[in-house]
Design a protein around this motif. Structure first.
Motif, short mmCIF file in Angstrom:
data_model
loop_
_atom_site.label_atom_id
_atom_site.label_comp_id
_atom_site.label_asym_id
_atom_site.label_seq_id
_atom_site.Cartn_x
_atom_site.Cartn_y
_atom_site.Cartn_z
N ILE A 1 -1.38 -4.62 27.05
CA ILE A 1 -1.44 -4.06 25.70
C ILE A 1 -2.53 -2.98 25.67
O ILE A 1 -3.42 -2.98 26.51
CB ILE A 1 -1.69 -5.16 24.63
CG1 ILE A 1 -2.97 -5.93 24.92
CG2 ILE A 1 -0.51 -6.11 24.58
CD1 ILE A 1 -3.28 -6.97 23.89
N PRO A 2 -2.45 -2.05 24.74
CA PRO A 2 -3.41 -0.94 24.74
C PRO A 2 -4.86 -1.43 24.65
O PRO A 2 -5.18 -2.30 23.84
CB PRO A 2 -3.04 -0.14 23.49
CG PRO A 2 -1.66 -0.54 23.16
CD PRO A 2 -1.46 -1.93 23.64
N GLN B 1 -7.48 0.02 23.54
CA GLN B 1 -8.10 0.30 22.25
C GLN B 1 -7.78 -0.80 21.24
O GLN B 1 -8.62 -1.22 20.45
CB GLN B 1 -7.54 1.63 21.74
CG GLN B 1 -8.53 2.48 21.04
CD GLN B 1 -7.88 3.77 20.55
OE1 GLN B 1 -6.82 4.17 21.05
NE2 GLN B 1 -8.48 4.39 19.58
N PHE B 2 -6.53 -1.26 21.31
CA PHE B 2 -6.11 -2.34 20.40
C PHE B 2 -6.88 -3.62 20.72
O PHE B 2 -7.39 -4.29 19.82
CB PHE B 2 -4.60 -2.57 20.54
CG PHE B 2 -4.11 -3.76 19.77
CD1 PHE B 2 -3.98 -3.70 18.39
CD2 PHE B 2 -3.78 -4.94 20.40
CE1 PHE B 2 -3.55 -4.80 17.66
CE2 PHE B 2 -3.35 -6.05 19.69
CZ PHE B 2 -3.22 -5.97 18.31
N GLY C 1 -10.23 -3.58 19.40
CA GLY C 1 -10.18 -3.83 17.96
C GLY C 1 -10.11 -5.32 17.66
O GLY C 1 -10.79 -5.82 16.77
N VAL C 2 -9.32 -6.02 18.47
CA VAL C 2 -9.15 -7.46 18.28
C VAL C 2 -10.50 -8.18 18.47
O VAL C 2 -10.84 -9.10 17.74
CB VAL C 2 -8.09 -8.02 19.26
CG1 VAL C 2 -8.06 -9.53 19.23
CG2 VAL C 2 -6.72 -7.46 18.91
N TYR D 1 -12.68 -8.97 15.60
CA TYR D 1 -12.30 -10.02 14.65
C TYR D 1 -12.42 -11.42 15.26
O TYR D 1 -11.95 -12.38 14.68
CB TYR D 1 -10.86 -9.79 14.18
CG TYR D 1 -10.68 -8.46 13.47
CD1 TYR D 1 -11.27 -8.25 12.22
CD2 TYR D 1 -9.95 -7.44 14.05
CE1 TYR D 1 -11.12 -7.04 11.57
CE2 TYR D 1 -9.80 -6.22 13.41
CZ TYR D 1 -10.39 -6.02 12.17
OH TYR D 1 -10.24 -4.83 11.53
N LEU D 2 -12.99 -11.51 16.44
CA LEU D 2 -13.10 -12.82 17.09
C LEU D 2 -14.53 -13.34 17.06
O LEU D 2 -15.47 -12.55 17.20
CB LEU D 2 -12.64 -12.72 18.55
CG LEU D 2 -11.14 -12.69 18.81
CD1 LEU D 2 -10.87 -12.40 20.27
CD2 LEU D 2 -10.47 -13.99 18.40
N ILE E 1 -11.86 -13.52 26.32
CA ILE E 1 -10.72 -12.62 26.48
C ILE E 1 -10.63 -12.07 27.90
O ILE E 1 -9.56 -11.94 28.48
CB ILE E 1 -10.84 -11.45 25.47
CG1 ILE E 1 -10.62 -11.97 24.06
CG2 ILE E 1 -9.85 -10.35 25.76
CD1 ILE E 1 -9.28 -12.55 23.82
#
Lengths: 419, 163
Positions: free
Chosen positions: A25-26, A28-29, A32-33, A36-37, A45
């Motif tokens: 998955i990108p 940058q995304f 971003g995740v 929020y963790l 991760i």
């Protein structure tokens, strides 16, 4: 990244139902995740797959403040609470079943060294200070260690746990010859700078008139290398603390502060019988030094708390002893103390002492009230506070936690070096 | 009369046609399409007269995305939007394939609000999970553990075994 979508051709709807490549998955995304963790999940991760790991890079220069680990003392739950004091973020983490009953007795570089019994041997009445001097010694009666017949004390397997990745490493089994000897404390002696993995584990037990046995094992060894020392006269019943002085000397302390030193280079022992004739305090390993943080009796006025700092060194007569640290040596350090004598220090900003009382909601004195020196707090009192050395006024620190019957401890949860 | 016609003309001018990768056509207002930074740039340079191909996004995904953009171009009250977003995500996360494509499409089309919303939802799916549980849920190949095990067992010689 869009190439990844082309991997799944649109003209094959049946296959598509199952296949999506989540590993690519990108980046940058994924970053971003991370925002929020909770910190623990964010750290984890990078352990999912190589692609995710290559996206998430550790922050090497981040100041590492020990985290608080809450061990429930009664249940065998596999959940543990980790509190990151730099953000006050709370992470609830499931740990592998096999280590769920273990207690953390040492921590370095994100690794925890776990003792399988619920009462490790080195928590008896704290690390090394005498009760009459230490001002905030709660009247620990109910939680005092009593040898439990259901636990075999002279035999245990220590384990290393990396709670982020869930990796568990069993160390060779330790068995004391005599069934009356309990397995003593252990520490992670060194962590490889290259791999971020522990590479030296040290354990010490006291065998009464037979003296001390020091066990050492390193990465790659399948058993403990034993070093015995018989001439530790006057020792009190057990080894209370083990600490590294430099990279080759292992210091063992008894509860009264007597010290035996093992030099790993030439495998020799040294004893310092006079060392205990000084102020009692916490023994802290600090950047290759061994430091003693000695609490002073509370002053008559107000609730100021005071500490003296000593390090192991040569005194004016050229004899090894506790040398008072200069003020400059205390700058930019945070000191982390707890009642079990498990304490750490790291580089930080300012001059603060973090105090941790080992039990949360467990220590009681009569009618559900706890006495910490001159202060009396209720049973669910605040067991964690920070003290600024400039004014000596303690501040309570505990994040709001709906936890009872927890044993708290400091652990070092720095980002591991990328493998 | 004349003014009304002008308005209609203006409204017509504001409509734009988007074509998905499987040739499905969607006619939406320009302000809806503008929610995507990428489409906005395309419209700025190429105009809105001819249909804009969105080659990397399939019809069902584009439809869902435009639904989101339309709702978010209305300027409704925050509570209403939050509730709507939640329902939208609840539906999306049930189907991981759809969710994956929605994530890629919103990232590709650069719809920041939606990317953030998906990131929050995705974070919720990762919370309290071990790396192994995450791998299982998202069917990710366990390539790292093998390497780690090799590192632990051979390269760096971690071979602690009971005596």
């Amino acid at each position: 990244m869009m190439k990844k979508m082309i991997k799944h051709p649109n003209n094959n709807p049946n296959l598509e139902e199952e296949e999506r490549d989540w590993s690519h998955i990108p980046g940058q995304f994924l970053w971003g995740v991370m925002n929020y963790l909770p910190p623990f999940d964010a750290m984890r991760i990078s352990y999912v797959c190589n692609s995710w790991k290559s996206i998430i890079k550790p922050e090497p220069n981040k100041i590492t403040i020990p985290w608080v680990l809450c061990n429930p003392s009664s249940s065998i739950s596999t959940d543990r609470i980790f509190i990151d004091l730099s953000t006050n973020a709370i992470s609830r983490v499931k740990i592998p079943d096999i280590v769920s009953q273990g207690t953390c007795i040492s921590s370095k570089h994100g690794w925890l060294l776990l003792h399988p019994n619920s009462h490790p041997m080195n928590i008896i009445n704290g690390g090394f200070y005498s009760h009459r001097i230490f001002p905030y010694q709660p009247r620990v009666t109910s939680s005092k260690y009593e040898p439990n017949t259901s636990i075999v004390n002279n035999k245990c397997t220590l384990r290393l746990l990396h709670p982020v990745s869930g990796t568990v490493i069993d160390l060779p089994e330790i068995q004391e010859e005599d069934c009356n000897v309990v397995v003593g404390p252990a520490i992670i002696g060194a962590v490889s700078e290259l791999t971020g993995k522990p590479e030296l584990i040290i354990q010490a037990s006291f065998r009464g008139h037979k003296g001390i046995v020091l066990r050492i094992t390193r990465a790659g060894q399948s058993q403990w290398e034993e070093h015995r020392f018989q001439h530790c006269f006057g020792w009190e019943t057990r080894v209370a603390r083990v600490a590294m002085h430099g990279s080759t000397r292992v210091c063992c302390f008894d509860p009264k502060g007597r010290m035996c030193v093992f030099e790993m280079e030439d495998k020799s022992w040294l004893i310092f019988p006079e060392l205990c004739n000084s102020r009692s305090g916490f023994v802290v390993e600090c950047e290759d030094e061994v430091v003693k943080v000695a609490p002073l009796p509370p002053s008559v006025h107000g609730n100021q708390e005071r500490y003296m700092f000593y390090k192991l060194g040569l005194d004016e007569n050229g004899v090894i002893g506790w040398v008072e640290m200069e003020r400059v040596g205390l700058e930019n350090k945070w000191w982390f103390l707890d009642i079990n004598g498990e304490s750490y220090c790291v580089k930080g900003v300012g001059r603060k002492v973090f105090q941790l009382f080992g039990h949360y909601g467990m220590v009681r004195n009569g009618g559900g009230r706890v006495r910490f020196g001159t202060r009396i707090v209720s049973e669910v009192g605040i067991p964690l506070s920070v003290l600024d050395l400039d004014d000596g006024v303690p501040q309570e620190l505990m994040p709001e936690l709906a936890l009872k019957d927890c044993k708290l401890g400091w652990i070092l949860m720095d980002f591991p070096v990328s493998v | 009369m004349a003014t009304i016609i002008t308005k209609e003309q203006q409204e017509k001018e504001k409509m734009v046609t988007l074509v998905s990768s499987d040739s499905e056509k969607f006619v939406v207002e320009q302000k809806v399409a503008e929610k995507s930074h990428v489409i906005k740039m395309v419209m700025n340079c190429c105009g809105i007269e001819s249909p804009i191909p969105v080659r990397r996004v399939k019809g069902d995904i584009l439809k869902s995305i435009l639904e989101y953009c339309e709702k978010h171009s209305k300027g409704e009250a925050q509570e209403v939007m939050e509730k709507w977003d939640k329902e939208y995500m609840d539906k999306a996360e049930k189907d991981l394939v759809f969710f994956h494509d929605l994530m890629l499409a919103s990232h590709f089309l650069h719809i920041q609000e939606l990317v953030d919303l998906i990131a929050v939802t995705f974070a919720g799916m990762l919370k309290m999970k071990s790396p192994e549980e995450i791998r299982q849920k998202f069917n990710i190949n366990n390539d790292l553990t093998k390497e780690q095990e090799e590192h632990i067992m051979t390269t760096f010689g971690w071979a602690f075994q009971p005596i």
